[in-house]
Write a protein that holds these residues in place. Structure first.
Motif, PDB file in Angstrom:
ATOM      1  N   PHE A  68      22.905  -9.747 -41.038  1.00 62.74           N
ATOM      2  CA  PHE A  68      22.347  -8.637 -41.810  1.00 62.74           C
ATOM      3  C   PHE A  68      21.710  -9.166 -43.083  1.00 62.74           C
ATOM      4  CE2 PHE A  68      25.400  -5.005 -40.306  1.00 62.74           C
ATOM      5  CZ  PHE A  68      25.125  -5.340 -38.983  1.00 62.74           C
ATOM      6  N   THR A  69      20.641  -8.487 -43.514  1.00 65.32           N
ATOM      7  CA  THR A  69      19.989  -8.830 -44.777  1.00 65.32           C
ATOM      8  C   THR A  69      19.719  -7.564 -45.568  1.00 65.32           C
ATOM      9  OG1 THR A  69      18.905 -10.748 -43.778  1.00 65.32           O
ATOM     10  CG2 THR A  69      18.024  -9.950 -45.870  1.00 65.32           C
ATOM     11  N   ILE A  70      20.206  -7.527 -46.791  1.00 68.51           N
ATOM     12  CA  ILE A  70      19.939  -6.395 -47.682  1.00 68.51           C
ATOM     13  C   ILE A  70      18.799  -6.776 -48.615  1.00 68.51           C
ATOM     14  CG2 ILE A  70      21.677  -7.117 -49.385  1.00 68.51           C
ATOM     15  CD1 ILE A  70      22.258  -4.127 -49.871  1.00 68.51           C
ATOM     16  N   SER A  71      17.926  -5.822 -48.874  1.00 70.07           N
ATOM     17  CA  SER A  71      16.815  -6.052 -49.785  1.00 70.07           C
ATOM     18  C   SER A  71      16.452  -4.717 -50.434  1.00 70.07           C
ATOM     19  CB  SER A  71      15.605  -6.635 -49.049  1.00 70.07           C
ATOM     20  OG  SER A  71      15.141  -5.732 -48.061  1.00 70.07           O
ATOM     21  N   ARG A  72      15.588  -4.784 -51.445  1.00 72.79           N
ATOM     22  CA  ARG A  72      15.192  -3.553 -52.112  1.00 72.79           C
ATOM     23  C   ARG A  72      13.758  -3.659 -52.595  1.00 72.79           C
ATOM     24  NH1 ARG A  72      19.366  -2.599 -56.666  1.00 72.79           N
ATOM     25  NH2 ARG A  72      17.976  -0.845 -57.196  1.00 72.79           N
ATOM     26  N   ASP A  73      13.127  -2.496 -52.708  1.00 72.28           N
ATOM     27  CA  ASP A  73      11.789  -2.382 -53.271  1.00 72.28           C
ATOM     28  C   ASP A  73      11.882  -1.332 -54.368  1.00 72.28           C
ATOM     29  OD1 ASP A  73       9.158  -1.852 -53.910  1.00 72.28           O
ATOM     30  OD2 ASP A  73       8.454  -1.980 -51.853  1.00 72.28           O
ATOM     31  N   ASN A  74      11.990  -1.771 -55.598  1.00 69.03           N
ATOM     32  CA  ASN A  74      12.192  -0.832 -56.692  1.00 69.03           C
ATOM     33  C   ASN A  74      10.979   0.060 -56.926  1.00 69.03           C
ATOM     34  OD1 ASN A  74      14.778  -1.733 -57.064  1.00 69.03           O
ATOM     35  ND2 ASN A  74      14.289  -3.064 -58.801  1.00 69.03           N
ATOM     36  N   ALA A  75       9.808  -0.411 -56.552  1.00 75.65           N
ATOM     37  CA  ALA A  75       8.610   0.420 -56.705  1.00 75.65           C
ATOM     38  C   ALA A  75       8.651   1.619 -55.756  1.00 75.65           C
ATOM     39  CB  ALA A  75       7.369  -0.410 -56.437  1.00 75.65           C
TER      40      ALA A  75
END
Length: 124
Positions: A68-75
């Motif tokens: 699993f890979t967690i990531s984010r796009d704050n925009a």
């Protein structure tokens, strides 16, 4: 107040992949840590992955590490959970959660806001 809405769950065969998304309301998303948890029927809600406010620090449960890979796009006010090499034991309702602080955490009680959950079912 932060509202979280998960999407992307579904039915997949063992070895397959899914990507979960969690979109948050509110202007503070870019400053808070996020997490993914999961709950199988009859079991407690367990930690899966977490990410700090910037996305530069992550932490995983041993059971999902390397898959699993967690990531984010704050925009986009969105956090993702890419799930590969899925196993039947990954079957659960997956919940997105947000903290009021910037540092990540693996503890359920450290999170202040929760989504409604999305079902992931992995068939053998």
């Amino acid at each position: 107040q932060v509202q979280l809405v998960e999407s992307g769950g579904g039915l997949v065969q063992a070895g397959g992949s899914l990507r979960l998304s969690c979109t948050a309301s509110g202007r503070t998303f870019g400053s808070v840590a996020m997490g993914w948890f999961r709950q199988a029927p009859g079991q407690d809600r367990d930690f899966a992955a977490t990410i700090n406010w910037s996305g530069l620090s992550t932490y995983y449960a041993d059971s999902v590490k390397g898959r699993f890979t967690i990531s984010r796009d704050n925009a986009k006010n969105t956090v993702y959970l890419q799930m590969n090499s899925l196993k039947p034991e990954d079957t659960a309702v997956y919940y997105c959660a947000a903290r009021r602080t910037s540092a990540y955490s693996s503890k359920t009680n450290d999170y202040n806001y929760w989504g409604q959950g999305t079902q992931v079912t992995v068939s053998s």
